[in-house]
Scaffold this motif. Structure first.
Motif, PDB file in Angstrom:
ATOM      1  N   THR A 176       0.895  -1.192   0.087  1.00  0.00           N
ATOM      2  CA  THR A 176      -0.015   0.059  -0.102  1.00  0.00           C
ATOM      3  C   THR A 176       0.807   1.457  -0.009  1.00  0.00           C
ATOM      4  OG1 THR A 176      -2.028   0.825   1.090  1.00  0.00           O
ATOM      5  CG2 THR A 176      -0.186   0.063   2.475  1.00  0.00           C
ATOM      6  N   ILE A 177       0.336   2.466   0.499  1.00  0.00           N
ATOM      7  CA  ILE A 177       0.849   3.590   0.394  1.00  0.00           C
ATOM      8  C   ILE A 177       1.130   4.281   1.591  1.00  0.00           C
ATOM      9  CG2 ILE A 177       1.297   5.885  -0.938  1.00  0.00           C
ATOM     10  CD1 ILE A 177      -0.071   4.845  -3.171  1.00  0.00           C
ATOM     11  N   HIS A 178       2.198   4.659   2.168  1.00  0.00           N
ATOM     12  CA  HIS A 178       2.289   5.531   3.372  1.00  0.00           C
ATOM     13  C   HIS A 178       1.478   6.769   3.080  1.00  0.00           C
ATOM     14  CE1 HIS A 178       3.982   7.105   6.945  1.00  0.00           C
ATOM     15  NE2 HIS A 178       5.181   6.273   7.064  1.00  0.00           N
ATOM     16  N   ARG A 179       0.966   7.298   4.336  1.00  0.00           N
ATOM     17  CA  ARG A 179       0.135   8.714   4.495  1.00  0.00           C
ATOM     18  C   ARG A 179       1.206   9.807   4.886  1.00  0.00           C
ATOM     19  NH1 ARG A 179      -3.616   7.140   7.278  1.00  0.00           N
ATOM     20  NH2 ARG A 179      -3.674   8.490   9.179  1.00  0.00           N
ATOM     21  N   ASN A 180       1.683  10.531   4.297  1.00  0.00           N
ATOM     22  CA  ASN A 180       2.552  11.637   4.733  1.00  0.00           C
ATOM     23  C   ASN A 180       2.723  12.427   3.703  1.00  0.00           C
ATOM     24  OD1 ASN A 180       4.639  10.591   3.080  1.00  0.00           O
ATOM     25  ND2 ASN A 180       5.492   9.171   4.765  1.00  0.00           N
ATOM     26  N   PRO A 181       3.357  13.755   3.871  1.00  0.00           N
ATOM     27  CA  PRO A 181       3.571  14.812   2.784  1.00  0.00           C
ATOM     28  C   PRO A 181       4.388  14.420   1.644  1.00  0.00           C
ATOM     29  CG  PRO A 181       3.807  15.801   5.030  1.00  0.00           C
ATOM     30  CD  PRO A 181       3.706  14.223   5.209  1.00  0.00           C
ATOM     31  N   LYS A 182       5.671  13.312   1.807  1.00  0.00           N
ATOM     32  CA  LYS A 182       6.391  12.944   0.791  1.00  0.00           C
ATOM     33  C   LYS A 182       5.558  11.931  -0.148  1.00  0.00           C
ATOM     34  CE  LYS A 182      10.654  10.183  -0.248  1.00  0.00           C
ATOM     35  NZ  LYS A 182      11.825   9.402   0.494  1.00  0.00           N
TER      36      LYS A 182
END
Length: 239
Positions: free
Chosen positions: A157-163
């Motif tokens: 999946t995909i991390h939730r952060n500004p990057k």
């Protein structure tokens, strides 16, 4: 391909989005090019941790069957499930045309299948799906219910952060055009700590994780220790 009643843990807009592109799943130069490019990486990682020969494998959210087909060709007996009807038809047609052995597809939710077939599979994969459903914890619980004690469950999946917002949405969808615009919604991204909690509550032991990276200069993907954007997780169900 068997159809079950629709499950509430699905976003109709998400299903429609992928159904509209269904005919392009196996076009390696289409919107699904990134999936074709990363498939050898994720397949090799899964195979390295859970050799697939002779195993009974479930691919949750299989779409057009890119990973399911590849795992079957490694000697696994694979069932791919999804709720996107048109994508499943494409997967089934590809399996027929390519004469892929030991792969089948069903239109059924993972929660419904978990009620039908608890503790059935040696390996369960759920790749690039959790960030597209309303209740990812429900999917994790169902995957845990479907795998045999001691079996492996793999997520990506995909991390939730500004990057991740910058790379996975702005970069991939708007700047590099790697994915169609609107493929992802930032608020549906999942932090590793959140996924770890879902797994722990479902009885899955967190084994290891890897990051997936991309270079726009070389057009190359690779696995690394950097899990700040795309990441893969291996878990094991307690015996």
């Amino acid at each position: 391909m068997t159809t079950s009643s629709p499950n509430v843990n699905a976003d109709p807009a998400e299903l429609a989005k992928f159904s509209e592109l269904a005919h392009r799943w196996w076009d390696t130069e289409s919107e699904f090019r990134p999936l074709h490019q990363i498939n050898p990486l994720r397949l090799g990682w899964i195979e390295g941790m859970a050799p697939l020969q002779g195993k009974r494998v479930l691919d949750v959210g299989c779409g057009g069957g890119i990973l399911a087909d590849a795992m079957a060709r490694k000697g696994a007996q694979v069932l791919g499930i999804d709720l996107a009807t048109r994508a499943l038809r494409v997967a089934q047609l590809h399996a027929l045309e390519a004469a892929t052995p030991n792969v089948s597809y069903r239109e059924v939710s993972v929660e419904t299948l978990a009620e039908e077939q608890p503790g059935t599979y040696d390996v369960v994969t759920c790749m690039e799906m959790l960030e597209h459903v309303p209740d990812p914890a429900s999917v994790v619980r169902a995957c845990a219910a479907l795998v045999k004690p001691g079996g492996m469950v793999f997520f990506s999946t995909i991390h939730r952060n500004p990057k991740a917002f910058l790379f996975a949405i702005v970069g991939a969808e708007y700047f590099l055009n790697l994915l169609p615009r609107g493929t992802h919604e930032y608020l549906k991204f999942i932090r590793p700590a959140e996924l770890a909690a879902f797994c722990r509550e479902a009885g899955l032991d967190w084994v290891t994780t890897r990051g997936l990276q991309y270079s726009p200069l070389s057009g190359r993907y690779w696995l690394s220790g950097d899990t700040s954007v795309n990441y893969l997780v291996a878990t094991r169900k307690g015996a």
